[in-house]
Design a protein around this motif. Structure first.
Motif, mmCIF file in Angstrom:
data_model
loop_
_atom_site.group_PDB
_atom_site.id
_atom_site.type_symbol
_atom_site.label_atom_id
_atom_site.label_comp_id
_atom_site.label_asym_id
_atom_site.label_seq_id
_atom_site.Cartn_x
_atom_site.Cartn_y
_atom_site.Cartn_z
ATOM 1 N N HIS A 103 0.843 -1.190 0.000
ATOM 2 C CA HIS A 103 0.000 0.000 0.000
ATOM 3 C C HIS A 103 0.878 1.239 0.000
ATOM 4 N N GLU A 104 0.320 2.336 -0.482
ATOM 5 C CA GLU A 104 1.064 3.593 -0.432
ATOM 6 C C GLU A 104 1.363 3.946 1.027
ATOM 7 N N PRO A 105 2.449 4.665 1.276
ATOM 8 C CA PRO A 105 2.764 5.040 2.657
ATOM 9 C C PRO A 105 1.604 5.790 3.316
ATOM 10 N N CYS A 131 6.511 -8.011 -0.596
ATOM 11 C CA CYS A 131 7.057 -7.806 -1.942
ATOM 12 C C CYS A 131 6.460 -8.784 -2.952
ATOM 13 N N ASP A 132 5.645 -9.733 -2.472
ATOM 14 C CA ASP A 132 4.946 -10.623 -3.407
ATOM 15 C C ASP A 132 3.761 -9.902 -4.049
ATOM 16 N N ARG A 133 3.414 -8.746 -3.520
ATOM 17 C CA ARG A 133 2.217 -8.055 -3.999
ATOM 18 C C ARG A 133 2.565 -7.039 -5.076
ATOM 19 N N SER A 134 1.625 -6.847 -5.971
ATOM 20 C CA SER A 134 1.817 -5.854 -7.021
ATOM 21 C C SER A 134 0.560 -4.972 -7.072
ATOM 22 N N GLY A 193 7.078 -11.479 4.217
ATOM 23 C CA GLY A 193 6.862 -12.178 5.480
ATOM 24 C C GLY A 193 6.231 -13.547 5.331
ATOM 25 N N ILE A 194 5.461 -13.733 4.296
ATOM 26 C CA ILE A 194 4.786 -15.024 4.183
ATOM 27 C C ILE A 194 5.666 -16.082 3.523
ATOM 28 N N ARG A 195 6.869 -15.687 3.102
ATOM 29 C CA ARG A 195 7.805 -16.683 2.553
ATOM 30 C C ARG A 195 9.107 -16.632 3.318
ATOM 31 N N LYS A 196 9.543 -17.793 3.736
ATOM 32 C CA LYS A 196 10.754 -17.862 4.562
ATOM 33 C C LYS A 196 11.935 -17.179 3.860
ATOM 34 N N GLY A 197 12.100 -17.496 2.587
ATOM 35 C CA GLY A 197 13.262 -16.971 1.854
ATOM 36 C C GLY A 197 13.351 -15.460 1.945
ATOM 37 N N GLY A 198 12.225 -14.813 1.872
ATOM 38 C CA GLY A 198 12.199 -13.361 1.888
ATOM 39 C C GLY A 198 12.759 -12.770 3.159
#
Ligand SMILES: Nc1nc2c(ncn2[C@@H]2O[C@H](COP(=O)(O)OP(=O)(O)OP(=O)(O)O)[C@@H](O)[C@H]2O)c(=O)[nH]1
Ligand SMILES: [Mg+2]
Length: 339
Positions: A103-105, A131-134, A193-198
């Motif tokens: 979301h925007e700040p 960062c998975d979101r667009s 956050g929803i992916r460990k790698g991230g």
């Protein structure tokens, strides 16, 4: 004589995890710890206590203080939660600010940036989460930071969930000038956050900033959050997942009794407080179905968490203004929990 290769010194750090409500702080903390220490939900103000999650790693130990997300404070509990987050941001070795960059700040994000400018903690990490979101608003957050540090102010929207656009800033963000020395440039980390790698990049940044030092907690613990509060939190998470509208915010959960039996496991009596009689029926559900569903989903999770069979007995009680009742707030761990 050839020099012996040196084993790197183990590091340790106390990390304050702060940011706007729903940014994904607890999700990120759980990923880094590798176990669920903090409850997560799409509802705002999920975390109501400062929860310590402990990361044990060959590089050393990080103690993560997950805090309630900052929001436009409504009522005494809201103010208490905001106070907890602010208190945690002081007196830590590293400040980790989590932003929801899907979301925007928002005003609260700017508030945290201003707080960094004002208090200039020595070590700061800005996590751009989701960062998975667009679209992903990385540039907007970086630009906002530039504006905040150069003293040019932007006028940001208040969180979309709130109707008023004239609310006062949740942190002391009234100052527009950045007199004095400029704050340290934060490390920017993009994560998911929803992916460990991230979250590995986040751990790298945190260990990089940590200094050599002894572990602050024994190696085999993942949290020192009191078990009664942890049980109450899991019950609250299951409730939140099933309740709608304003009810999740009006629910308080307290463990009244925990009976341990070495063979049979734990019997736990839990009281769920609601403000109004009409909410009692909602929480219980038709023929007790909602409460039963909460119990059936919380019990296996708690049994797994503590390694013993956990049985719950759930009671719903109408307690108008429980949020103003200091005895109940203390019982739920919300008083005196600001470290
Ligand atoms: N798509 C996506 N969703 C995420 C990510 N991280 C967290 N979420 C979701 O965002 C919501 C809020 O997550 P929480 O971890 O509870 O957020 P919080 O910042 O701890 O919220 P409060 O405790 O209320 O301050 C949940 O529905 C998470 O599943 C991510 O990287 N990507
Ligand atoms: Mg949380």
């Amino acid at each position: 004589m050839p020099e012996q290769p040196q084993t790197p010194m183990r590091k340790s750090a106390m990390v304050g995890v702060v940011g706007r409500t729903n940014a994904g702080k607890s999700t990120v903390v759980n990923q880094m710890v590798g176990e669920k220490v903090s409850i997560v939900s799409p509802v705002e103000q999920t975390t109501r206590n400062t929860i310590r999650g402990i990361v044990e790693d060959p590089r050393g130990q990080l103690v993560l203080l997950d805090t309630p997300g900052l929001h436009k404070a409504v009522g005494p509990l809201g103010k208490l939660l905001n106070g907890m987050a602010r208190a945690t941001s002081a007196g830590v070795d590293i400040l980790l600010v989590v932003f929801d960059a899907a979301h925007e700040p928002q005003l609260e994000d700017e508030g945290w940036m201003r707080r960094v400018v004002k208090e200039h903690p020595e070590k700061v990490v800005f996590a751009l989460n989701k960062c998975d979101r667009s679209p992903f608003y990385e540039t907007m957050f970086r630009d906002l930071w530039k504006e905040v540090t150069t003293g040019t102010t932007g006028s940001l929207p208040v969180d979309a969930g709130t109707t008023s656009t004239t609310c006062s800033l949740p942190v002391d963000a009234g100052t527009t000038s950045t007199t004095g020395s400029l704050p340290v440039e934060p490390r920017w980390v993009t994560c998911c956050g929803i992916r460990k790698g991230g979250c590995d990049a986040l751990l790298d940044a945190l260990f990089d900033l940590s200094t050599p030092g002894p572990a602050l907690f024994p190696e085999d613990v993942v949290t020192d959050y009191p078990r009664k509060l942890a049980i109450a939190d899991v019950v609250r998470e299951k409730l939140i997942q099933r309740l709608r509208d304003e009810v999740p915010h009006e629910v308080g959960v307290a463990v009244k009794d925990l009976h341990e039996d070495r063979r049979r496991g734990w019997d736990v009596a839990v009281t769920i407080y609601v403000n109004r009689a009409s909410q009692k029926g909602i929480v219980i559900g038709p023929r007790g179905s909602l409460l039963k569903a909460v119990r059936l989903s919380a019990e296996p999770e708690l049994s797994d968490m503590f390694g013993v069979k956990v049985r719950l007995e759930l009671w719903v009680k109408v307690e108008p203004n429980w949020m103003k009742n200091n005895r109940l707030l203390a019982e739920m761990g919300y008083l005196g929990a600001t470290r």
